[in-house]
Design a protein around this motif. Structure first.
Motif, short mmCIF file in Angstrom:
data_model
loop_
_atom_site.label_atom_id
_atom_site.label_comp_id
_atom_site.label_asym_id
_atom_site.label_seq_id
_atom_site.Cartn_x
_atom_site.Cartn_y
_atom_site.Cartn_z
N GLY A 128 0.78 -1.22 0.00
CA GLY A 128 0.00 0.00 0.00
C GLY A 128 0.82 1.27 0.00
N SER A 129 1.99 1.26 0.64
CA SER A 129 2.75 2.50 0.82
C SER A 129 4.14 2.51 0.22
CB SER A 129 2.87 2.81 2.32
OG SER A 129 1.60 3.02 2.91
N ILE A 130 4.78 1.33 0.10
CA ILE A 130 6.18 1.29 -0.34
C ILE A 130 6.29 0.98 -1.83
CG2 ILE A 130 8.41 0.18 -0.02
CD1 ILE A 130 7.65 -0.29 2.90
N GLU A 131 5.62 -0.07 -2.26
CA GLU A 131 5.74 -0.49 -3.67
C GLU A 131 5.40 0.63 -4.65
OE1 GLU A 131 5.06 -4.70 -5.77
OE2 GLU A 131 3.22 -3.80 -5.01
N PRO A 132 4.31 1.39 -4.42
CA PRO A 132 4.03 2.49 -5.36
C PRO A 132 5.17 3.50 -5.45
CG PRO A 132 2.11 2.04 -3.99
CD PRO A 132 3.25 1.26 -3.40
N ASP A 133 5.85 3.75 -4.32
CA ASP A 133 7.00 4.66 -4.33
C ASP A 133 8.15 4.09 -5.15
OD1 ASP A 133 5.84 6.61 -2.86
OD2 ASP A 133 6.96 6.25 -1.02
N LEU A 134 8.45 2.81 -4.92
CA LEU A 134 9.61 2.20 -5.57
C LEU A 134 9.45 2.15 -7.08
CD1 LEU A 134 10.45 -0.78 -3.17
CD2 LEU A 134 11.23 1.60 -3.08
N LEU A 135 8.23 1.96 -7.54
CA LEU A 135 8.00 1.85 -8.98
C LEU A 135 8.18 3.18 -9.71
CD1 LEU A 135 4.96 -0.60 -9.03
CD2 LEU A 135 7.35 -1.11 -9.52
N THR A 136 8.33 4.26 -8.97
CA THR A 136 8.57 5.57 -9.60
C THR A 136 10.05 5.97 -9.59
OG1 THR A 136 8.26 6.82 -7.54
CG2 THR A 136 6.29 6.32 -8.83
N LEU A 137 10.90 5.15 -8.93
CA LEU A 137 12.31 5.51 -8.80
C LEU A 137 13.05 5.32 -10.12
CD1 LEU A 137 13.15 3.82 -5.37
CD2 LEU A 137 12.67 6.24 -5.80
N GLU A 138 14.03 6.17 -10.34
CA GLU A 138 14.92 6.02 -11.49
C GLU A 138 16.07 5.10 -11.10
OE1 GLU A 138 16.20 9.81 -12.78
OE2 GLU A 138 14.20 10.51 -13.36
N GLY A 139 16.70 4.52 -12.12
CA GLY A 139 17.85 3.66 -11.86
C GLY A 139 17.49 2.21 -11.66
N ARG A 140 16.20 1.86 -11.84
CA ARG A 140 15.80 0.47 -11.70
C ARG A 140 16.07 -0.28 -13.00
NH1 ARG A 140 10.67 -0.45 -11.55
NH2 ARG A 140 10.06 1.54 -12.47
N ALA A 141 16.50 -1.52 -12.87
CA ALA A 141 16.69 -2.37 -14.05
C ALA A 141 15.41 -3.15 -14.31
CB ALA A 141 17.85 -3.33 -13.82
N CYS A 142 15.35 -3.83 -15.43
CA CYS A 142 14.26 -4.76 -15.70
C CYS A 142 14.78 -6.16 -15.38
CB CYS A 142 13.82 -4.68 -17.17
SG CYS A 142 12.51 -5.85 -17.56
N ILE A 143 14.27 -6.73 -14.30
CA ILE A 143 14.72 -8.05 -13.85
C ILE A 143 13.60 -9.05 -14.08
CG2 ILE A 143 15.59 -9.40 -11.91
CD1 ILE A 143 16.51 -6.78 -10.63
N LYS A 144 13.87 -10.06 -14.89
CA LYS A 144 12.89 -11.09 -15.17
C LYS A 144 13.50 -12.46 -14.86
CE LYS A 144 9.54 -8.52 -16.66
NZ LYS A 144 8.26 -8.44 -15.91
N ALA A 145 12.67 -13.35 -14.31
CA ALA A 145 13.15 -14.68 -13.93
C ALA A 145 12.26 -15.74 -14.55
CB ALA A 145 13.18 -14.82 -12.42
N ARG A 146 12.83 -16.91 -14.73
CA ARG A 146 12.07 -18.06 -15.23
C ARG A 146 12.58 -19.31 -14.54
NH1 ARG A 146 11.50 -18.73 -21.62
NH2 ARG A 146 10.44 -16.75 -21.25
N GLU A 147 11.65 -20.18 -14.14
CA GLU A 147 12.02 -21.43 -13.49
C GLU A 147 11.81 -22.59 -14.45
OE1 GLU A 147 10.04 -22.12 -9.79
OE2 GLU A 147 11.33 -20.72 -8.68
N LEU A 148 12.88 -23.35 -14.66
CA LEU A 148 12.81 -24.56 -15.46
C LEU A 148 12.90 -25.75 -14.51
CD1 LEU A 148 15.35 -23.59 -18.29
CD2 LEU A 148 12.93 -22.96 -18.08
N ARG A 149 11.95 -26.66 -14.60
CA ARG A 149 11.90 -27.77 -13.65
C ARG A 149 12.29 -29.08 -14.32
NH1 ARG A 149 8.89 -26.94 -8.66
NH2 ARG A 149 8.50 -24.71 -8.46
N THR A 150 13.12 -29.84 -13.63
CA THR A 150 13.63 -31.09 -14.18
C THR A 150 13.34 -32.24 -13.23
OG1 THR A 150 15.83 -31.05 -13.12
CG2 THR A 150 15.55 -29.74 -15.13
N THR A 151 13.47 -33.45 -13.75
CA THR A 151 13.32 -34.63 -12.90
C THR A 151 14.23 -35.74 -13.42
OG1 THR A 151 11.71 -36.12 -11.86
CG2 THR A 151 11.43 -35.69 -14.20
N GLY A 152 14.65 -36.61 -12.50
CA GLY A 152 15.41 -37.79 -12.91
C GLY A 152 16.90 -37.59 -13.09
N LEU A 153 17.41 -36.38 -12.86
CA LEU A 153 18.84 -36.12 -12.98
C LEU A 153 19.34 -35.41 -11.73
CD1 LEU A 153 19.25 -34.82 -16.66
CD2 LEU A 153 19.97 -37.04 -15.77
N ALA A 154 20.50 -35.81 -11.25
CA ALA A 154 21.10 -35.15 -10.10
C ALA A 154 21.62 -33.77 -10.49
CB ALA A 154 22.24 -35.99 -9.54
#
Length: 372
Positions: A162-188
């Motif tokens: 409610g109070s912090i996230e809206p502030d942070l999204l207006t800051l300059e100097g932020r990068a675009c950080i994107k993540a993706r999870e790939l899930r595997t099975t059967g291998l150590a």
């Protein structure tokens, strides 16, 4: 832009409580394009908290701290903030009135300790708490910003969103950080690393390995100027991993294994039934978490005893007497029995020795057979 997260509490440092707050905040900050450089936990000691605040404000653009804002004697975060900033605690009449109203709305009289909730460091900006009494705080020093939040997860999230996230999204100097999870099975993990790392240097993303009981999760993170560039890098990296892992890679969208299995059952229009011994209904429970699975998952039987295997699944008594309940032959008979009983396309069975006792040299604890 970087951030430092501090969690306060003896219960966190001693291990008696799980630190879920820093996990939540780190994910939120990454989504806002802010890199978390460090996470630390400190005890409920004024001097230790103040020292941690000083260190964090000297090293990070943003500092987010949770815990120690309540009315009890071990809640000393605000005192530590005052020591760090060289200010005094002052009473806010507005906060005091709101705290008193919260008690009175429940038919209770505000205790004397409740007044401590109205004390805030001089000069602090108050961040309202829509679901609790302990307010959040915002203070600045030498270009760094400190946010102080309650330790109660629900209240912490409400103030952040409610109070912090809206502030942070207006800051300059932020990068675009994107993540993706790939899930595997059967291998150590080590084998996956052998296959992936020869191509990892050319992926243009950071790569981490997260081993879990059902398989290893590969987490890809791209940090770019634009979402389009991050998406392109993640797509290229996913394709490279897919090439070397083949069908050991079962999800490119972070789906858990049982959701993938359920989706495939729905898409292929196939029905399934399960006969469980050592897993005690776990497979059936996981399948029923999948939306829409009711048209594909027909029946589950927990046949823990030999009697139940014979009576409910039609396992031949001689199979158990000759080969044992934990055997390839028993697992096969259970899978055939549940498929015949339920009239499904697929029958799945489990039987094993879960322990801690019951194992032998020939059939040790941990031996499990799966029939399909």
């Amino acid at each position: 832009m970087n951030a430092w997260i501090i969690t306060v509490g003896d219960e966190i440092v001693s291990g008696f409580a799980a630190d879920t707050n820093s996990v939540y905040l780190a994910k939120k900050l990454a989504g806002a394009g802010i890199t978390v450089s460090r996470k630390t936990s400190v005890r409920d000691r004024v001097e230790e908290i103040a020292a941690e605040i000083d260190a964090a404000l000297g090293a990070a653009d943003l500092v987010l701290m949770t815990g120690g804002l309540g009315p009890t004697s071990d809640d000393c975060t605000k005192t530590a903030v005052c020591r760090s900033f060289g200010v005094d605690l002052v009473e806010s009449e507005d906060i005091l009135n709101r705290v008193r109203e919260r008690y009175e709305s429940r038919g209770l009289e505000m205790p004397r300790s409740g007044r401590s909730l109205a004390l805030v460091p001089a000069g602090a900006e108050v961040l309202p708490n829509p679901i609790g009494s302990a307010v959040g705080l915002k203070m600045r020093r030498k270009g760094s910003t400190l946010y102080v939040l309650p330790g109660v997860p629900g209240e912490m999230k409400a103030i952040y969103e409610g109070s912090i996230e809206p502030d942070l999204l207006t800051l300059e100097g932020r990068a675009c950080i994107k993540a993706r999870e790939l899930r595997t099975t059967g291998l150590a993990e080590s084998r996956i690393a052998e296959l992936v790392e020869p191509v990892a240097g050319d992926l243009g993303v950071s790569l981490s390995y997260l081993p879990r009981p059902e398989g290893v999760v590969l987490r890809l993170i791209a940090m770019c100027d634009t979402e389009a560039e991050a998406g392109r890098l993640l797509g290229r990296a996913t394709a490279a991993v897919r090439t070397v892992l083949g069908d050991r890679l079962y999800s490119e969208r972070g789906e858990e294994l049982h959701f993938v299995v359920g989706r495939l059952l729905i898409e292929s229009n196939r029905t399934i039934s399960v006969a469980e011994s050592c897993t005690g209904g776990l497979i059936g429970h996981l399948l029923t978490e999948v939306p829409g699975i009711s048209s594909r998952f027909m029946e589950g039987v927990v046949a823990y005893s030999n009697q139940a295997k014979i009576r409910d699944l039609g396992v031949d008594r001689e199979v158990i007497e000759v080969f044992g309940a934990v055997s390839e032959e028993a697992a096969k008979a259970m899978a055939i029995g549940i498929r015949r009983r339920a009239g499904t396309d697929i029958g799945l069975s489990t039987t094993g020795i879960a322990g801690p006792t019951g194992g032998t040299a020939a059939k040790p604890v941990g031996l499990v057979y799966t029939g399909i």
